[in-house]
Design a protein around this motif. Structure first.
Motif, PDB file in Angstrom:
ATOM      1  N   TYR A 133       0.924  -1.272   0.038  1.00 45.52           N
ATOM      2  CA  TYR A 133      -0.025   0.108   0.148  1.00 45.52           C
ATOM      3  C   TYR A 133       0.844   1.029   0.025  1.00 45.52           C
ATOM      4  O   TYR A 133       0.518   2.129  -0.737  1.00 45.52           O
ATOM      5  CB  TYR A 133      -0.963  -0.049   1.034  1.00 45.52           C
ATOM      6  CG  TYR A 133      -1.710   1.459   1.370  1.00 45.52           C
ATOM      7  CD1 TYR A 133      -2.932   1.706   0.583  1.00 45.52           C
ATOM      8  CD2 TYR A 133      -1.282   2.211   2.389  1.00 45.52           C
ATOM      9  CE1 TYR A 133      -3.353   2.750   0.989  1.00 45.52           C
ATOM     10  CE2 TYR A 133      -1.948   3.431   2.645  1.00 45.52           C
ATOM     11  CZ  TYR A 133      -3.029   3.588   1.980  1.00 45.52           C
ATOM     12  OH  TYR A 133      -3.640   4.772   2.059  1.00 45.52           O
ATOM     13  N   THR A 174       0.794   4.099  -2.939  1.00 44.98           N
ATOM     14  CA  THR A 174       0.261   5.394  -2.571  1.00 44.98           C
ATOM     15  C   THR A 174       1.234   6.459  -2.489  1.00 44.98           C
ATOM     16  O   THR A 174       1.169   7.781  -2.769  1.00 44.98           O
ATOM     17  CB  THR A 174      -0.550   5.352  -1.631  1.00 44.98           C
ATOM     18  OG1 THR A 174       0.203   5.343  -0.351  1.00 44.98           O
ATOM     19  CG2 THR A 174      -1.775   4.469  -1.676  1.00 44.98           C
ATOM     20  N   THR A 226       2.033  -5.834  -7.365  1.00 46.02           N
ATOM     21  CA  THR A 226       1.440  -6.306  -6.120  1.00 46.02           C
ATOM     22  C   THR A 226       1.569  -7.752  -5.697  1.00 46.02           C
ATOM     23  O   THR A 226       2.098  -8.376  -4.796  1.00 46.02           O
ATOM     24  CB  THR A 226      -0.189  -6.119  -5.911  1.00 46.02           C
ATOM     25  OG1 THR A 226      -0.324  -4.660  -6.149  1.00 46.02           O
ATOM     26  CG2 THR A 226      -0.771  -6.506  -4.934  1.00 46.02           C
TER      27      THR A 226
END
Length: 370
Positions: free
Chosen positions: A47, A51, A96
């Motif tokens: 994450y 971001t 990911t």
């Protein structure tokens, strides 16, 4: 797609490591706690990298995998580029999925250390070491498809190999360090040469064997190769004896940047700050990440003092133990001397701290010779 990948890697890795943990004598409770914590950290790590526009080297290594060059040494960044290229182009993994996959090498590192800790008799020391392995920094900087994760894996294998007197694992760890960070191999082999030198002095007549001569020859050969071909101009300067020039050059790299370390800082303070900066009495900050690191460092400082005072490990008459202690101590001396920025030290020191703390806590019951 993310949910499917998450369930797949979580289930497969859990089944694999739950069986392995039993063979490594890690209790079910400890295994489940650390496995869950590690996966939570991996999810946060992914994450954060998605971001944050700056993120970590992991993101850069994945999206710049086209920089892989098969015509040069496949070590360091080039190796990580190649691994990312394989996962993205051959297996069609996205960023990911690649980093979810790293649960395998990253948790293996943790499991090996937990296995060593499980054999410590002192309950207080066990709890302290469990706390160290669960804090944010060590987990954040030892996960993801990057050199830090592979370095932590190789050094965990190295320490486990020393503790279990397994020369295959020690050799395997050296091979991994050679391809990830050659200077780690350099430091470990220099430590080996120092230990063998003392063995020549104290036990030449009774224990100095052909195997020792082979180890010395191979160590010197690999050290020379690493210096000449893998450390760039610094390696050549080292061979030429220009060590002060190397140190001054490296110390000045990022000294004028944020969190830069002054070149004229005395070495004792330099070493202390490398391990423990910032502390509550250091520069005041309201930045959340630095506040977390500050709390961690206060805990680490307390743990170092407690384990050093209470340690009986130095009484071990065991060459493998002192080989490990020499390796991580020499690595600490070298990195604290040349590191020019605390931001680098925040992640770099995790190649040293957990291993030194475990070495201060364990007891080698039998004398072991090379």
């Amino acid at each position: 797609m993310f949910i499917i990948s998450f369930i797949f890697f979580y289930c497969i890795s859990y089944l694999l490591f739950s069986n392995l943990s039993k063979k490594l004598h890690v209790s079910e409770v400890i295994f489940n706690v650390f496995y869950l914590v590690k996966f939570i950290y991996i999810l946060y790590f992914i994450y954060f990298n998605i971001t944050d526009p700056f993120a970590t080297d992991t993101k850069a290594h994945f999206y710049n995998n086209f920089k892989f060059d098969s015509d040069t040494f496949i070590i360091g960044d080039n190796l990580v580029y190649g691994i990312n290229l394989f996962f993205s182009e051959i297996l069609l993994f996205n960023f990911t999925t690649v980093n979810l996959f790293t649960i395998f090498p990253s948790f293996l590192s943790t499991l090996l250390l937990l296995s060593i800790i499980s054999e410590i008799d002192n309950g207080k020391k066990k709890i302290i070491l469990y706390l160290i392995l669960i804090i944010p920094s060590i987990n954040f900087w030892t996960i993801g498809m990057n050199k830090d994760m592979f370095s932590h894996l190789s050094l965990s294998i190295f320490l486990y190999g020393i503790y279990k007197k397994n020369f295959f694992l020690i050799t395997l760890s050296l091979i991994i360090t050679f391809f990830i960070r050659p200077y780690l191999t350099f430091v470990i082999l220099i430590s080996l040469l120092v230990i063998l030198f003392f063995k020549i002095i104290f036990q030449f007549k009774s224990n100095f064997t052909i195997k020792n001569i082979f180890l010395i020859f191979m160590s010197i050969s690999v050290v020379y190769f690493v210096l000449l071909f893998l450390l760039g101009p610094f390696g050549v300067q080292f061979i030429d004896g220009e060590i002060p020039k190397i140190i001054k050059n490296l110390q000045s790299h990022y000294t004028n940047s944020r969190l830069g370390i002054p070149v004229d800082q005395i070495y004792v303070l330099r070493l202390f700050n490398y391990l423990f900066y910032p502390l509550p009495w250091s520069d005041q900050t309201t930045e959340f990440a630095l506040l977390i690191i500050m709390f961690e460092n206060f805990l680490i400082l307390f743990v170092f003092i407690y384990l050093f005072i209470s340690s009986k490990s130095f009484m071990n008459k065991n060459y493998l133990y002192f080989f490990g202690l020499m390796s991580f101590t020499l690595l600490l001396i070298m990195l604290s001397l040349i590191t020019s920025n605390y931001g680098i030290a925040f992640r770099q020191k995790w190649m040293i701290i957990p291993f030194l703390l475990i070495l201060l806590s364990i007891n080698f019951k039998k004398k072991t010779n090379f």
